[in-house]
Design a protein around this motif. Structure first.
Motif, short mmCIF file in Angstrom:
data_model
loop_
_atom_site.label_atom_id
_atom_site.label_comp_id
_atom_site.label_asym_id
_atom_site.label_seq_id
_atom_site.Cartn_x
_atom_site.Cartn_y
_atom_site.Cartn_z
N ARG A 297 0.83 -1.20 0.00
CA ARG A 297 0.00 0.00 0.00
C ARG A 297 0.87 1.25 0.00
N PRO A 298 1.41 1.62 -1.16
CA PRO A 298 2.25 2.83 -1.22
C PRO A 298 1.48 4.10 -0.93
N ASP A 299 0.15 4.09 -1.12
CA ASP A 299 -0.64 5.28 -0.90
C ASP A 299 -0.71 5.66 0.56
N GLN B 225 -2.16 1.72 -10.50
CA GLN B 225 -2.08 2.51 -11.72
C GLN B 225 -2.31 3.99 -11.43
N ASP B 226 -3.29 4.27 -10.58
CA ASP B 226 -3.54 5.67 -10.20
C ASP B 226 -2.35 6.26 -9.47
N TYR B 227 -1.73 5.44 -8.61
CA TYR B 227 -0.57 5.93 -7.87
C TYR B 227 0.58 6.23 -8.82
N LYS C 122 2.28 9.84 -9.58
CA LYS C 122 3.72 10.07 -9.40
C LYS C 122 4.32 10.67 -10.66
N ILE C 123 3.79 10.21 -11.80
CA ILE C 123 4.31 10.74 -13.06
C ILE C 123 3.87 12.18 -13.24
#
Length: 761
Positions: free
Chosen positions: A647-649, A754-756, A760-761
């Motif tokens: 969970r990077p978020d 994908q959203d994360y 980030k991009i």
């Protein structure tokens, strides 16, 4: 041959006109056939040297003499013919024994050529009755002994060597004359203690004018400034004694040695100081086993000074009732015998940081040491203190005038480790080249000198089991599997033997980890040339079962670095401040054994976003400490942080900025090529029949690496269900396994990743 009478006709001595020796009346006939004398069949005096016979002195009242054992009794006429005087020192030389010095004293015994000693003195010089001995004068000007090393010959196990015994030795033998291998005795608490002198050191050179040398033995005079070093037996002496060239056996500390010697020279010499005070104390600090105490002892022996060695732990074990008085006596002795070097080992025990929990005894000891350090400013005394707990020393001691300079004896780098290995193996039979030593040095990350000694010892043990004549490189490779850095013992991690080849696909992730960990070690010049620093942290995120933790295991195995694995929850404690301390300890250990890797599994448990409903005050403090360690005032050094999360978020944004976790890598579900590699790896270890890998790849879209592995495992179990004697896993078993093992990664989680990534991009 004509023998000429002396002037007094009644003299019992006659002098030969040819060889000019003096013989007694009864030996004239023997000398007539033996001129000049070349046998020991009779006694005589030649060139004022008595060639006599050793005998025991019978009891005789000697007025004004307390120590009869220090006397040699001669006839009065022999004393005169030898040019000796009553009360002066005479030299006794034996055939196969060390020479001794005794005070000349007349005797009424009838033997003109007898050399008489008391029974105890005879025992000390190891002589025998009727043994031949030569007696002559001894020069008045002798070198003064500043240190005498003794080995006890009959020490009771219950007796401890205390400063009181040393004081007794100083008072009893002052003005006496000794050489190495002489024996002496002392009555101490009703027991006659016997010692043998193993070494005598002087401030003068051995060949100085006036220094008597007999058969390689140098005589020295004991003074009030002479110090005494005692050993309980020969094994203790061999184990602890330091040879004069000890500094040449210490590798990797050339700069530290130069700094310390320069400071001691300035303190003890009479060089111009421009009216300023010289440094009078140095505190050596560093990890346990780096050689602090060994270095202090070796350097102190390079200087012709009095040496006092104090082990703080011994003070409490032997003199626990009166530690402060013992400290005062030892420092007073140092000032009295100046110039002096004091070695104070484990000084943190005597001056801990003052708290309300300190006992009155500890406060008195600390105060006494403080006073003694202040008193050193007006004397030629230098203090070398050691500690491996620098932060435990009270700050009041760490200033100029007390513990003035602090020199770190750090964990050696590969170059210094190679130097240490060369020194350790200099007297060992081996066939290792410099390249071999260099490779061992590169593979011993975090090893201190004591660890390298343990490694050499283990390699020697392995070689002895093979009954080999030499220690080989393979012996060291085998020893490295058993010996780990001492600083890692508290956090030792046994990592499974996983290689890069055991993990299918993920080539991009493998490359990033090599860039972060292996490249800086193997190609540091490339980073310097481009003016960049290697990444300090890598965060892996992705669905569960995509080999993130397995990648960490492979990195630990392939890199050969010290690997510290941390699970987030184990750092939390209910006690305030303990959680943050645990984080500090992890990074401190990692710096000690650098280069190293810290792996934080499920880092979202530690680095959760602050001010969120799920975060707690403890978690926020731990995160703050983690941020400080990653990019704070204290440099991270050769420590790489590797983290994994699903969970990077939920991770705080401050943790993900460049300079902390520099590289953020998405570990996705395996694509067709990756699943193909995983299946090939698994099926390569399984006996299969009619199994098409391409069909398995086509049937497993959306499966994680762990689920692919589970399919193979379940198929094998199906084969065993059919028959415990099954020899192959067949296609039908895989088809059945695929109906049981289904992909469990929800689309919502993939969309979250994908959203994360897009954000980030």
């Amino acid at each position: 041959m004509a023998l000429q009478k002396n002037k007094k006709g009644s003299s019992p001595w006659f002098q030969c006109e040819k060889c000019l020796i003096h013989v007694t009346n009864k030996d004239i006939d023997k000398h007539s056939s033996d001129c000049p004398p070349n046998s020991n069949s009779y006694n005589f005096i030649q060139n004022q040297v008595l060639f006599g016979t050793l005998d025991i002195k019978v009891n005789e009242e000697i007025k004004g003499v307390v120590d009869k054992d220090s006397l040699v009794f001669l006839s009065q006429s022999a004393i005169q013919l030898c040019g000796l005087s009553i009360g002066e020192w005479g030299l006794l030389e034996f055939e196969d024994l060390p020479p001794v010095a005794k005070v000349v004293w007349p005797t009424t015994e009838k033997s003109l050529t007898g050399v008489l000693l008391t029974k105890h003195a005879m025992k000390l010089c190891q002589g025998e009755v009727n043994q031949n001995v030569k007696v002559s004068t001894i020069p008045e000007q002798l070198s003064e002994a500043y240190r005498v090393t003794l080995v006890a010959l009959n020490k009771p196990k219950s007796l401890e060597f205390t400063p009181e015994l040393t004081n007794r030795l100083q008072k009893t033998f002052v003005e006496k004359i000794f050489c190495v291998n002489n024996r002496l005795s002392l009555m101490f608490f009703g027991k006659v203690l016997m010692f043998e002198i193993k070494s005598i050191e002087s401030e003068q050179l051995a060949d100085d004018f006036g220094n008597l040398t007999i058969k390689g033995s140098h005589f020295y005079k004991i003074t009030t400034k002479t110090s005494w070093t005692l050993f309980s037996d020969y094994s203790d002496f061999k184990e602890k004694t330091l040879n004069n060239d000890l500094l040449s056996t210490i590798g990797g500390l050339d700069d530290e040695i130069a700094d310390i010697k320069e400071a001691i020279n300035a303190c003890l010499s009479t060089k111009k100081s421009y009216g300023l005070k010289h440094c009078k104390s140095i505190l050596l600090y560093g990890n346990s086993g780096t050689g602090k105490t060994l270095l202090a002892r070796a350097i102190s022996r390079e200087f012709k000074t009095h040496i006092i060695e104090i082990n703080a732990s011994d003070l409490y074990s032997k003199y626990s009732g009166n530690v402060e008085e013992t400290i005062k006596n030892l420092f007073d002795e140092a000032i009295e015998h100046a110039p002096t070097i004091i070695i104070l080992d484990e000084i943190d025990i005597l001056c801990p940081t003052r708290t309300q929990r300190m006992t009155d005894s500890e406060k008195r000891v600390s105060a006494m040491l403080l006073t003694m350090l202040d008193n050193l400013n007006s004397s030629s005394v230098f203090l070398l203190a050691t500690t491996n707990k620098l932060e435990s020393i009270d700050p009041v001691f760490r200033r100029f005038g007390r513990l003035e300079r602090e020199i770190e004896i750090s964990t050696p780098n590969p170059k210094n480790r190679q130097k240490i290995l060369s020194k350790l193996l200099s007297q060992v039979v081996h066939n290792l080249s410099e390249a071999d030593l260099g490779e061992i040095a590169l593979n011993t990350h975090g090893f201190v000198g004591a660890d390298l000694l343990a490694l050499c010892s283990r390699a020697g043990l392995i070689a002895s089991k093979r009954e080999a004549e030499k220690i080989t490189f393979d012996d060291f490779k085998a020893a490295l599997k058993h010996v780990r850095p001492s600083a890692m013992r508290e956090v030792q991690v046994e990592v499974a033997n996983v290689r890069w080849g055991d993990i299918g696909g993920l080539q991009n992730l493998k490359l990033i980890l090599r860039q972060a960990v292996e490249w800086p070690l193997r190609h540091p010049e490339s980073f310097l040339r481009l003016g960049v620093t290697p990444p300090k942290g890598v965060l892996m995120f992705g669905p569960p079962g995509c080999s993130k933790t397995m990648i960490a295991k492979a990195l630990a195995t392939e890199s050969g670095l010290n690997f510290l694995s941390i699970k987030g929850p184990e750092l939390f404690s209910k006690w305030v401040g303990e959680s943050e301390k645990a984080v500090r300890e992890v990074f401190r250990k990692a710096r000690q054994v650098a280069p190293s890797v810290i792996f934080f599994d499920e880092i979202d448990a530690l680095g959760g976003e602050r001010s969120s409903g799920s975060s707690t005050s403890v978690q926020e403090r731990v995160l703050a400490q983690l941020l400080t360690e990653l990019d704070g005032v204290s440099p991270l050094g050769d420590v790489t942080v590797l983290a994994a999360t699903n969970r990077p978020d939920r991770i705080d944004k401050a943790l993900l900025r460049p300079g902390r976790l520099d590289r953020i890598v998405y570990v996705p579900l395996p694509d067709d090529d990756t699943r193909r590699e995983i299946f090939k790896l698994k099926l390569g270890k399984m006996p299969v029949c009619n199994v098409d890998v391409e069909e398995l790849v086509r049937l497993t879209p959306g499966y994680s690496g762990a689920e692919v592995n589970a399919v193979c495992h379940e198929a094998a179990m199906m084969a065993l269900e059919d028959s415990l004697d099954a020899r192959f896993v067949e296609k039908r078993h895989f088809e059945k396994a695929l109906t049981i093992v289904k992909p469990r990664t929800p689309d919502s989680l993939i969309q979250l990743y994908q959203d994360y990534l897009n954000k980030k991009i």
